[in-house]
Design an enzyme around this catalytic site. Sequence first.
Site, PDB file in Angstrom:
ATOM      1  N   PRO A  20     100.904   3.339  54.065  1.00 48.83           N
ATOM      2  CA  PRO A  20     100.503   4.300  53.467  1.00 48.83           C
ATOM      3  C   PRO A  20      99.305   4.784  53.912  1.00 48.83           C
ATOM      4  O   PRO A  20      98.453   4.082  54.397  1.00 48.83           O
ATOM      5  CB  PRO A  20     100.104   3.544  52.012  1.00 48.83           C
ATOM      6  CG  PRO A  20     100.146   2.126  52.371  1.00 48.83           C
ATOM      7  CD  PRO A  20     100.962   1.967  53.516  1.00 48.83           C
ATOM      8  N   GLN A  75     102.509   3.599  46.564  1.00 50.85           N
ATOM      9  CA  GLN A  75     101.400   2.580  46.441  1.00 50.85           C
ATOM     10  C   GLN A  75     100.618   3.036  45.234  1.00 50.85           C
ATOM     11  O   GLN A  75      99.914   4.033  45.271  1.00 50.85           O
ATOM     12  CB  GLN A  75     100.621   2.514  47.894  1.00 50.85           C
ATOM     13  CG  GLN A  75      99.584   1.516  47.816  1.00 50.85           C
ATOM     14  CD  GLN A  75      98.600   1.631  48.927  1.00 50.85           C
ATOM     15  OE1 GLN A  75      98.080   2.353  49.253  1.00 50.85           O
ATOM     16  NE2 GLN A  75      98.481   0.324  49.728  1.00 50.85           N
ATOM     17  N   CYS A 105      91.999  -1.427  50.803  1.00 52.03           N
ATOM     18  CA  CYS A 105      91.451  -0.115  51.269  1.00 52.03           C
ATOM     19  C   CYS A 105      89.982  -0.293  51.456  1.00 52.03           C
ATOM     20  O   CYS A 105      89.412  -0.643  50.266  1.00 52.03           O
ATOM     21  CB  CYS A 105      91.682   1.183  50.290  1.00 52.03           C
ATOM     22  SG  CYS A 105      90.903   2.659  50.687  1.00 52.03           S
ATOM     23  N   LYS A 144      99.370  -5.082  49.531  1.00 54.23           N
ATOM     24  CA  LYS A 144      98.956  -4.808  51.212  1.00 54.23           C
ATOM     25  C   LYS A 144      97.585  -5.492  50.834  1.00 54.23           C
ATOM     26  O   LYS A 144      96.468  -4.926  50.121  1.00 54.23           O
ATOM     27  CB  LYS A 144      98.898  -3.411  51.465  1.00 54.23           C
ATOM     28  CG  LYS A 144      98.415  -3.157  52.921  1.00 54.23           C
ATOM     29  CD  LYS A 144      98.905  -1.771  53.564  1.00 54.23           C
ATOM     30  CE  LYS A 144      98.370  -1.333  54.757  1.00 54.23           C
ATOM     31  NZ  LYS A 144      97.136  -0.536  54.522  1.00 54.23           N
ATOM     32  N   ASN A 205     100.349  -5.817  60.193  1.00 53.32           N
ATOM     33  CA  ASN A 205      99.823  -4.404  60.232  1.00 53.32           C
ATOM     34  C   ASN A 205      98.741  -4.370  61.073  1.00 53.32           C
ATOM     35  O   ASN A 205      97.954  -5.293  61.027  1.00 53.32           O
ATOM     36  CB  ASN A 205      99.756  -3.787  59.038  1.00 53.32           C
ATOM     37  CG  ASN A 205      99.118  -2.467  59.095  1.00 53.32           C
ATOM     38  OD1 ASN A 205      98.054  -2.211  58.247  1.00 53.32           O
ATOM     39  ND2 ASN A 205      99.662  -1.513  59.821  1.00 53.32           N
ATOM     40  N   GLY A 206      98.534  -3.327  61.906  1.00 57.32           N
ATOM     41  CA  GLY A 206      97.199  -3.065  62.739  1.00 57.32           C
ATOM     42  C   GLY A 206      97.353  -2.866  64.188  1.00 57.32           C
ATOM     43  O   GLY A 206      97.768  -4.020  64.662  1.00 57.32           O
ATOM     44  N   ARG A 230      98.846   4.652  62.181  1.00 53.72           N
ATOM     45  CA  ARG A 230      98.750   5.939  62.911  1.00 53.72           C
ATOM     46  C   ARG A 230      99.944   6.238  63.982  1.00 53.72           C
ATOM     47  O   ARG A 230      99.964   7.418  64.146  1.00 53.72           O
ATOM     48  CB  ARG A 230      97.272   5.609  63.439  1.00 53.72           C
ATOM     49  CG  ARG A 230      96.230   5.594  62.686  1.00 53.72           C
ATOM     50  CD  ARG A 230      95.136   4.821  63.258  1.00 53.72           C
ATOM     51  NE  ARG A 230      95.249   3.575  63.396  1.00 53.72           N
ATOM     52  CZ  ARG A 230      94.791   2.919  64.493  1.00 53.72           C
ATOM     53  NH1 ARG A 230      93.894   3.605  64.996  1.00 53.72           N
ATOM     54  NH2 ARG A 230      95.057   1.700  64.582  1.00 53.72           N
TER      55      ARG A 230
HETATM   56  C1  LIG Z   1      94.302   8.133  57.513  1.00 54.60           C
HETATM   57  C2  LIG Z   1      94.451   7.180  57.054  1.00 54.60           C
HETATM   58  C3  LIG Z   1      94.591   6.903  55.578  1.00 54.60           C
HETATM   59  C4  LIG Z   1      95.077   5.727  55.088  1.00 54.60           C
HETATM   60  N1  LIG Z   1      95.213   5.536  53.771  1.00 54.60           N
HETATM   61  C5  LIG Z   1      95.598   4.408  53.140  1.00 54.60           C
HETATM   62  C6  LIG Z   1      95.996   4.183  52.041  1.00 54.60           C
HETATM   63  O1  LIG Z   1      96.319   5.254  51.311  1.00 54.60           O
HETATM   64  N2  LIG Z   1      96.388   2.981  51.551  1.00 54.60           N
HETATM   65  C7  LIG Z   1      96.332   2.012  52.286  1.00 54.60           C
HETATM   66  O2  LIG Z   1      96.823   0.788  51.643  1.00 54.60           O
HETATM   67  N3  LIG Z   1      95.886   2.109  53.695  1.00 54.60           N
HETATM   68  C8  LIG Z   1      95.439   3.169  54.004  1.00 54.60           C
HETATM   69  N4  LIG Z   1      95.309   3.135  55.389  1.00 54.60           N
HETATM   70  C9  LIG Z   1      95.438   2.053  56.385  1.00 54.60           C
HETATM   71  C10 LIG Z   1      96.825   1.849  56.847  1.00 54.60           C
HETATM   72  O3  LIG Z   1      97.965   1.871  55.911  1.00 54.60           O
HETATM   73  C11 LIG Z   1      96.908   1.001  58.061  1.00 54.60           C
HETATM   74  O4  LIG Z   1      96.762  -0.503  57.266  1.00 54.60           O
HETATM   75  C12 LIG Z   1      95.936   1.152  58.999  1.00 54.60           C
HETATM   76  O5  LIG Z   1      96.084   2.502  59.494  1.00 54.60           O
HETATM   77  C13 LIG Z   1      96.191   0.232  60.358  1.00 54.60           C
HETATM   78  O6  LIG Z   1      97.350   0.448  60.575  1.00 54.60           O
HETATM   79  P1  LIG Z   1      97.721   1.153  62.262  1.00 54.60           P
HETATM   80  O7  LIG Z   1      96.956   0.741  63.167  1.00 54.60           O
HETATM   81  O8  LIG Z   1      99.499   0.867  62.412  1.00 54.60           O
HETATM   82  O9  LIG Z   1      97.575   2.670  61.851  1.00 54.60           O
HETATM   83  C14 LIG Z   1      94.923   4.451  55.988  1.00 54.60           C
HETATM   84  C15 LIG Z   1      94.566   4.638  57.473  1.00 54.60           C
HETATM   85  C16 LIG Z   1      94.751   5.944  57.912  1.00 54.60           C
HETATM   86  C17 LIG Z   1      94.376   5.984  59.309  1.00 54.60           C
END
Ligand SMILES: Cc1cc2nc3c(=O)[nH]c(=O)nc-3n(C[C@H](O)[C@H](O)[C@H](O)COP(=O)(O)O)c2cc1C
Length: 343
Positions: A20, A75, A105, A144, A205-206, A230
């Site tokens: 999300p 979510q 978050c 999450k 995740n990450g 991302r």
């Molecule tokens: C622009 C942006 C918005 C995000 N919004 C949410 C969200 O609405 N809910 C959530 O649980 N995590 C949110 N996240 C975190 C992502 O879900 C994820 O945990 C985080 O980006 C790490 O994963 P990645 O390295 O694959 O990006 C957001 C991340 C980004 C970059």
Amino acid sequence: MLTELKIKKMSIYPPLLLAPMAGLTHSALRTLLQDFGGVGLLSTEMLAARKLPIENEKLSPFLVRTEQEFPLSYQLLVTDAAEVAPAVEALHRFGADAVDLNLGCPAPRVRRKGGGSSLMEIPERVKKIVIEAGKRTDLPLTAKIRLGESFSEEKLRNFCLMLEGEGIDLLTVHARLRKEPFCRRPHWQWVAKVKEWLSIPVIANGSVLSVADAEKCLQVSRADGLMIGRGAAFTPWLFADIGREVYGLDIPVKPVCLPELYARFVLALVERFVPERRLGRLKEFTHYFAANYAFGHTLAVKVQTASSVIEAWQRAMDFFQCSDPESLKEAAARIAEVEAVLL
Ligand SMILES: Cc1cc2nc3c(=O)[nH]c(=O)nc-3n(C[C@H](O)[C@H](O)[C@H](O)COP(=O)(O)O)c2cc1C
């Protein structure tokens, strides 16, 4: 390697989940991903539980959805058990395929209101939320989290066991502490601990941004699957690549033409979102997508400073023309489609 996760009546195949992401994981990005394939479970961005019951799913940019976007997890950004029943009822009405609870978050505006990662500090409240959600839905119920405020095995273990014990069906762990920014390396090895403690599926995740990252993350975390955020906006074909190369799936390779992909994204925004909801989403997506070009920051800045979708589009076309004119020729038919509705 396990290629399918069964959660209640839902199958997640392959075990690659879209994260999300506020402003990013809406219908336009989700359909780009689906066109390439390889996503086992799509996601909305976080949805404020309090506002959901009055949202119009045909107009709300958070809820607009096409038939292609399946299965789709919604979510919930929830702060209290009292918000759960009306929100879950709304999600049933919208046709949610799974319900996810945002417990990770770190954004200050979310924490100030008592949501996201602030809830990890109040396990009793989370317990009530999970119990209430379990009573209100038969859909897969997932959560999450991040790793917490500081490294504490005991605290994290108790929290995760509580989630499992109260009925969470699948847990995603963003392998960073609450205050750790994206530039810090994720602690995938902590996901391995969570995996040892729980018997429900655990998703890592990450910073999974490539096939090599996916392989490494799975190896270190021993997770049942991956959630990608991302990377979905940087390279929407990443799920398909991981599906093929890590899980050995027979997903057809689709050639990537960047202007064509960008045009499809703009077309989806224009077709599905009310005018005032388009530009912000185009800017957010472009911020990531631009990284595919050596001088992508120029594209990102040009679009960032545009005051309308038309202006952003024209600036992007100028950029594509300078960087790779051949690719514009390849994308000509799709570009004409966009221009027919936009100009
Ligand atoms: C622009 C942006 C918005 C995000 N919004 C949410 C969200 O609405 N809910 C959530 O649980 N995590 C949110 N996240 C975190 C992502 O879900 C994820 O945990 C985080 O980006 C790490 O994963 P990645 O390295 O694959 O990006 C957001 C991340 C980004 C970059």
